[in-house]
Design a protein around this motif. Structure first.
Motif, mmCIF file in Angstrom:
data_model
loop_
_atom_site.group_PDB
_atom_site.id
_atom_site.type_symbol
_atom_site.label_atom_id
_atom_site.label_comp_id
_atom_site.label_asym_id
_atom_site.label_seq_id
_atom_site.Cartn_x
_atom_site.Cartn_y
_atom_site.Cartn_z
ATOM 1 N N ASP A 179 0.756 -1.149 -0.106
ATOM 2 C CA ASP A 179 -0.110 -0.038 0.007
ATOM 3 C C ASP A 179 0.835 1.278 0.146
ATOM 4 O OD1 ASP A 179 1.017 -0.543 2.597
ATOM 5 O OD2 ASP A 179 -0.425 0.495 3.531
ATOM 6 N N LYS A 180 2.130 1.045 0.187
ATOM 7 C CA LYS A 180 2.921 2.381 0.392
ATOM 8 C C LYS A 180 4.310 2.146 -0.611
ATOM 9 C CE LYS A 180 1.553 3.524 5.126
ATOM 10 N NZ LYS A 180 0.717 2.230 5.337
ATOM 11 N N PRO A 181 4.090 2.501 -1.805
ATOM 12 C CA PRO A 181 5.067 2.202 -2.636
ATOM 13 C C PRO A 181 6.013 3.293 -2.766
ATOM 14 C CG PRO A 181 3.323 3.099 -3.931
ATOM 15 C CD PRO A 181 2.890 2.669 -2.637
ATOM 16 N N PHE A 182 7.417 3.144 -3.074
ATOM 17 C CA PHE A 182 8.596 4.013 -3.007
ATOM 18 C C PHE A 182 9.056 4.270 -4.323
ATOM 19 C CE2 PHE A 182 8.724 2.223 1.256
ATOM 20 C CZ PHE A 182 9.370 3.237 2.087
ATOM 21 N N THR A 183 9.668 5.589 -4.543
ATOM 22 C CA THR A 183 9.897 6.134 -5.642
ATOM 23 C C THR A 183 11.625 5.992 -5.435
ATOM 24 O OG1 THR A 183 8.273 7.766 -5.714
ATOM 25 C CG2 THR A 183 10.110 7.939 -7.424
ATOM 26 N N VAL A 184 12.224 5.474 -6.682
ATOM 27 C CA VAL A 184 13.671 5.247 -6.609
ATOM 28 C C VAL A 184 14.398 6.794 -6.818
ATOM 29 C CG1 VAL A 184 15.780 4.289 -7.800
ATOM 30 C CG2 VAL A 184 13.577 2.783 -7.638
ATOM 31 N N MET A 185 14.897 7.484 -6.072
ATOM 32 C CA MET A 185 15.433 8.764 -6.126
ATOM 33 C C MET A 185 16.872 8.858 -6.593
ATOM 34 S SD MET A 185 13.070 10.425 -5.694
ATOM 35 C CE MET A 185 13.610 12.186 -6.279
ATOM 36 N N GLY A 186 17.439 7.779 -6.262
ATOM 37 C CA GLY A 186 18.898 7.521 -6.614
ATOM 38 C C GLY A 186 19.665 6.177 -6.624
ATOM 39 N N ILE A 187 20.471 5.845 -7.288
ATOM 40 C CA ILE A 187 21.346 4.796 -7.491
ATOM 41 C C ILE A 187 22.951 4.906 -7.103
ATOM 42 C CG2 ILE A 187 22.058 2.633 -8.810
ATOM 43 C CD1 ILE A 187 19.350 3.474 -10.434
ATOM 44 N N LEU A 188 23.346 4.176 -6.141
ATOM 45 C CA LEU A 188 24.803 4.320 -5.770
ATOM 46 C C LEU A 188 25.774 3.778 -6.889
ATOM 47 C CD1 LEU A 188 24.187 3.497 -1.979
ATOM 48 C CD2 LEU A 188 24.899 5.792 -2.970
ATOM 49 N N ALA A 189 27.131 4.296 -6.781
ATOM 50 C CA ALA A 189 27.975 3.543 -7.636
ATOM 51 C C ALA A 189 28.422 2.489 -6.925
ATOM 52 C CB ALA A 189 29.060 4.707 -7.673
ATOM 53 N N PRO A 190 28.894 1.432 -7.761
ATOM 54 C CA PRO A 190 29.377 0.045 -7.131
ATOM 55 C C PRO A 190 30.560 0.049 -6.189
ATOM 56 C CG PRO A 190 29.814 0.123 -9.732
ATOM 57 C CD PRO A 190 29.036 1.470 -9.251
ATOM 58 N N THR A 191 30.365 -0.481 -5.100
ATOM 59 C CA THR A 191 31.300 -0.286 -3.890
ATOM 60 C C THR A 191 32.236 -1.758 -3.831
ATOM 61 O OG1 THR A 191 29.926 -0.905 -2.340
ATOM 62 C CG2 THR A 191 30.047 1.331 -2.880
ATOM 63 N N GLY A 192 31.565 -2.816 -4.144
ATOM 64 C CA GLY A 192 32.094 -4.237 -3.844
ATOM 65 C C GLY A 192 31.935 -4.559 -2.193
ATOM 66 N N THR A 193 31.038 -3.816 -1.797
ATOM 67 C CA THR A 193 30.380 -4.270 -0.450
ATOM 68 C C THR A 193 28.996 -4.498 -0.298
ATOM 69 O OG1 THR A 193 29.884 -1.847 0.272
ATOM 70 C CG2 THR A 193 32.237 -2.353 0.193
ATOM 71 N N PRO A 194 28.455 -4.757 1.068
ATOM 72 C CA PRO A 194 27.155 -5.190 1.166
ATOM 73 C C PRO A 194 26.186 -3.911 0.790
ATOM 74 C CG PRO A 194 28.386 -5.833 3.025
ATOM 75 C CD PRO A 194 29.213 -5.174 2.131
ATOM 76 N N VAL A 195 26.740 -2.595 0.569
ATOM 77 C CA VAL A 195 26.042 -1.552 0.330
ATOM 78 C C VAL A 195 25.298 -1.634 -0.988
ATOM 79 C CG1 VAL A 195 26.130 0.710 -0.353
ATOM 80 C CG2 VAL A 195 27.465 -0.078 1.676
ATOM 81 N N ASP A 196 26.203 -2.413 -1.922
ATOM 82 C CA ASP A 196 25.574 -2.629 -3.210
ATOM 83 C C ASP A 196 24.329 -3.461 -3.323
ATOM 84 O OD1 ASP A 196 27.950 -1.376 -4.021
ATOM 85 O OD2 ASP A 196 28.859 -3.260 -4.952
ATOM 86 N N ARG A 197 24.087 -4.136 -2.098
ATOM 87 C CA ARG A 197 22.887 -5.127 -2.249
ATOM 88 C C ARG A 197 21.762 -4.576 -1.139
ATOM 89 N NH1 ARG A 197 23.982 -9.406 -4.351
ATOM 90 N NH2 ARG A 197 22.100 -10.379 -3.159
ATOM 91 N N THR A 198 21.890 -3.269 -0.869
ATOM 92 C CA THR A 198 20.773 -2.642 -0.071
ATOM 93 C C THR A 198 20.129 -1.784 -0.544
ATOM 94 O OG1 THR A 198 22.834 -3.086 1.741
ATOM 95 C CG2 THR A 198 20.883 -1.716 2.311
ATOM 96 N N VAL A 199 18.827 -1.827 -0.104
ATOM 97 C CA VAL A 199 17.778 -0.731 -0.297
ATOM 98 C C VAL A 199 17.734 0.220 0.679
ATOM 99 C CG1 VAL A 199 15.273 -0.295 -0.775
ATOM 100 C CG2 VAL A 199 16.463 -2.126 -1.673
ATOM 101 N N HIS A 200 18.192 1.662 0.452
ATOM 102 C CA HIS A 200 18.176 2.450 1.460
ATOM 103 C C HIS A 200 16.789 3.390 1.798
ATOM 104 C CE1 HIS A 200 22.141 1.610 0.340
ATOM 105 N NE2 HIS A 200 22.553 1.715 1.484
ATOM 106 N N VAL A 201 16.347 3.751 2.665
ATOM 107 C CA VAL A 201 14.993 4.454 2.887
ATOM 108 C C VAL A 201 15.342 5.313 4.190
ATOM 109 C CG1 VAL A 201 13.595 2.928 1.890
ATOM 110 C CG2 VAL A 201 13.706 2.739 4.226
ATOM 111 N N SER A 202 14.560 6.198 4.366
ATOM 112 C CA SER A 202 14.574 7.118 5.439
ATOM 113 C C SER A 202 13.946 6.331 6.705
ATOM 114 C CB SER A 202 13.790 8.496 5.332
ATOM 115 O OG SER A 202 12.608 8.164 5.076
ATOM 116 N N MET A 203 14.458 6.853 8.107
ATOM 117 C CA MET A 203 14.039 6.259 9.094
ATOM 118 C C MET A 203 12.357 6.661 9.378
ATOM 119 S SD MET A 203 16.265 4.981 11.057
ATOM 120 C CE MET A 203 15.510 4.820 12.326
ATOM 121 N N GLU A 204 12.088 7.626 8.937
ATOM 122 C CA GLU A 204 10.721 7.944 8.840
ATOM 123 C C GLU A 204 9.825 6.941 8.048
ATOM 124 O OE1 GLU A 204 12.979 10.247 8.196
ATOM 125 O OE2 GLU A 204 13.102 11.358 9.829
ATOM 126 N N ALA A 205 10.475 6.591 6.942
ATOM 127 C CA ALA A 205 9.851 5.582 6.015
ATOM 128 C C ALA A 205 9.487 4.185 6.866
ATOM 129 C CB ALA A 205 10.613 5.510 4.723
#
Lengths: 419, 172
Positions: A179-205
């Protein structure tokens, strides 16, 4: 001399089946050794490159290794959360230069969802103090906006502006936050770390997603539409962990003690480097036993080589005796036998390297998705070259045995027919 | 004539030239006249009863005094070598570029931690190989005094590393 080597080649070709099998066993053994060494090295490097510039990881009391594993590597799950109030109080501590919260628990097609503040993108560092870079778009601002790690975007084919929904919990089968879809605002450059495999949202979300939830499931007959969530207090109540950077890194022990003795609730602070070292110390014995086993496999392969050559020696009595009687010296016979062994070792190691290279190419994406370990494509490291050379040297040394046996066999021995 | 010249040379290059990194002990890092117990002189421990909450408070206060231990400013810019245990902070591959040096084994894991003037934050321009957690080591470099934050953090020592040598027990 050349004639002898040519004869050696032809003689070996005549026995290609047995020698071929020996060659394959040496190839498999060296491929195994190379793989173990490469995975061991890359896993270690990956782990130490994942986090940099973070002085303390703070979370509820648990094991130090466990805290770092779930807060930084997003592997495993938190047993408990820490209060937002504690985060708030600690982040205003005078010794702290920056602090970012981390909230985990939701997922998107198997990729972990991380709730945090925009500060995360500014302060989180990996490898040798590199900061995160955007390859497209910008950091999230509104509640239902998200920033994707590079692998998430490339594997699922997302672009800036796409809309995605998150799943509650860590599996796709769980209830969803459709019921609460998210809009993709940005895509990070590759890092070779777990960050690449993570979806980042705000704490409020994270808070907004769970406003109309209770006990791990949506409240029946009640839902708050996405456009109304802002009417509620979206300050989170809990966070999974927090990352801290200090103004002066030599304050780290004092702050660690301050947090470990924090009166608000039981918390713990670990230095990520210390926790990772602890992990390596536990894993060292596993690593070493793997390495020992693969070295033993190589030795078994080489023992097979000697056995094959020695067994062939009996069949070749006539052949060697005829060579002697035609004028080949003892030295040439010795050389012929030893060269054969060395040749098979070198060919075996070469084939092993090819197997290893092909295997790495196939395995690397699997290992990346399954374990988050990024296997680098390199020709060979110094360690690997040393390993390969020592296989060849050992192969040469053990090939001296059949050479020596042939030397000892007398001419008459081979020519006297036995009944 | 020759002798005089030689003597002059000897005098003008004292021993420091022979030892560019003089050895420094950890005690030197504590200012000579600092006495953490000074504040508590008037207190008589014998007057406190068993499990007196004040005893605990007092202990906390003394600990705090230790935490705020001052540093010896005259050491700023001094070249030295010092032996200690390492705690790696930043790595480049399997090499270390930043670490903390402490005077005793296990200082990072066990409490209480060493006071601020017994912690050195070392940085090396060249990544150092073979540094592990809590490894005894000789560090050669230049000490600097870092200005601390005014409200909480006190000043601390920094060290720009020239080279490191594994520490070996001296033979008796």
């Amino acid at each position: 001399m050349r004639a002898v080597l040519l004869l050696a080649l032809k003689s070996a070709w005549a026995r290609r089946l047995t020698l071929g099998i020996t060659l394959v066993s040496i190839a498999l053994a060296s491929a195994l050794l190379l793989t173990v060494e490469r995975v061991r090295h890359d896993a270690r490097e990956n782990f130490s490159q994942t986090i940099s510039g973070v002085d303390l990881v703070v979370g509820p009391r648990t094991g130090g290794v466990q805290l770092v594993l779930y807060a930084v590597f997003h592997s495993g799950a938190a047993t408990h959360n820490m209060q937002w109030d504690s985060f708030d109080a600690l982040s205003h501590h005078p010794a702290i230069a920056w602090a970012v919260p981390i909230a985990l628990g939701d997922s998107h097609h198997g990729f972990p969802v991380l709730g945090t503040t925009p500060n995360y993108f500014e302060h989180f560092q990996y490898a040798d103090q590199q900061t995160l870079q955007m390859s497209a778009g910008r950091v999230f601002g509104e509640v239902f906006e998200t920033v994707l790690g590079n692998t998430v975007a490339s594997e699922l084919g997302y672009h800036v502006g796409d809309r995605i929904t998150l799943a509650h919990g860590l599996t796709e089968t769980g209830p969803s936050h459709a019921d609460k879809p998210f809009t993709v605002m940005g895509i990070l450059a590759p890092t070779g770390t777990p960050v690449d495999r993570t979806v980042h949202v705000s704490m409020e979300a994270i808070t907004a997603l769970h406003l109309d939830w209770t006990g791990g499931a949506p409240m029946p007959g009640f839902s708050i539409p996405a456009e109304h969530v802002k009417k509620f207090n979206l300050i989170p109540k809990e966070v999974t962990a927090m990352l801290i950077g200090l103004k002066s890194r030599s304050d780290v022990f004092r702050l660690q003690r301050h947090i470990n003795h924090y009166r608000g609730e039981p918390l713990m602070a670990v230095m990520p480097g210390v926790a990772l070292d602890e992990l390596w110390q536990t894993l060292a014995s596993v690593e070493n036993s793997l390495l020992i086993i693969s070295v033993l496999v190589v030795l078994v392969g080489l023992a097979g080589l000697v056995a094959t050559l020695l067994a062939a020696l009996n069949e070749r009595r006539r052949e060697l005796a005829i060579l002697r009687s035609l004028g080949a010296s003892l030295g040439e016979i010795f050389l012929m036998l030893t060269t054969e062994g060395l040749m098979i070792t070198v060919l075996g190691v070469t084939l092993g390297y090819v197997l290893f290279a092909v295997g790495m190419e196939i395995l690397a994406p699997m290992v990346q998705t399954q374990f988050g370990i990024h296997l680098h494509w390199r020709i060979l490291t110094v360690n690997e070259i040393i390993l390969l050379l020592s296989i060849i040297v050992t192969g040469f040394l053990v090939s001296l045995i059949p050479g020596w046996r042939a030397w000892r066999m007398s001419l008459a021995d081979g020519l006297t027919p036995r009944i | 004539m020759m002798k005089k010249w030689f003597l002059a040379l000897l005098v003008s290059f004292p021993l420091a030239a022979a030892e560019p990194w003089p050895e420094v002990k950890w005690e030197v890092l504590v200012p000579k006249h600092w006495n953490p117990a000074k504040k508590f002189k008037h207190l008589d421990f014998s007057k406190l009863q068993d499990s007196d909450p004040r005893a605990m408070e007092l202990l906390d206060e003394i600990k705090q005094e230790w935490d705020n231990a001052p540093i010896e400013h005259s050491l700023n810019g001094k070249k030295m070598r010092i032996a200690g245990f390492t705690l790696p902070l930043e790595r480049k591959g399997d090499k270390v570029t930043e670490f903390i040096l402490v005077p005793y084994f296990g200082a990072c894991i066990h409490t209480p931690p060493p006071p601020a003037n017994q912690i050195i934050h070392a940085k090396s321009k060249i990544p150092l190989s073979g540094i592990q957690i809590m490894m005894p080591i000789w560090v050669f470099g230049t000490l600097s005094v870092q200005r601390g934050d005014t409200t909480w953090g006190v000043a601390g020592y920094g060290l720009s590393v020239d080279k490191v040598v594994p520490y070996k027990e001296k033979k008796q």
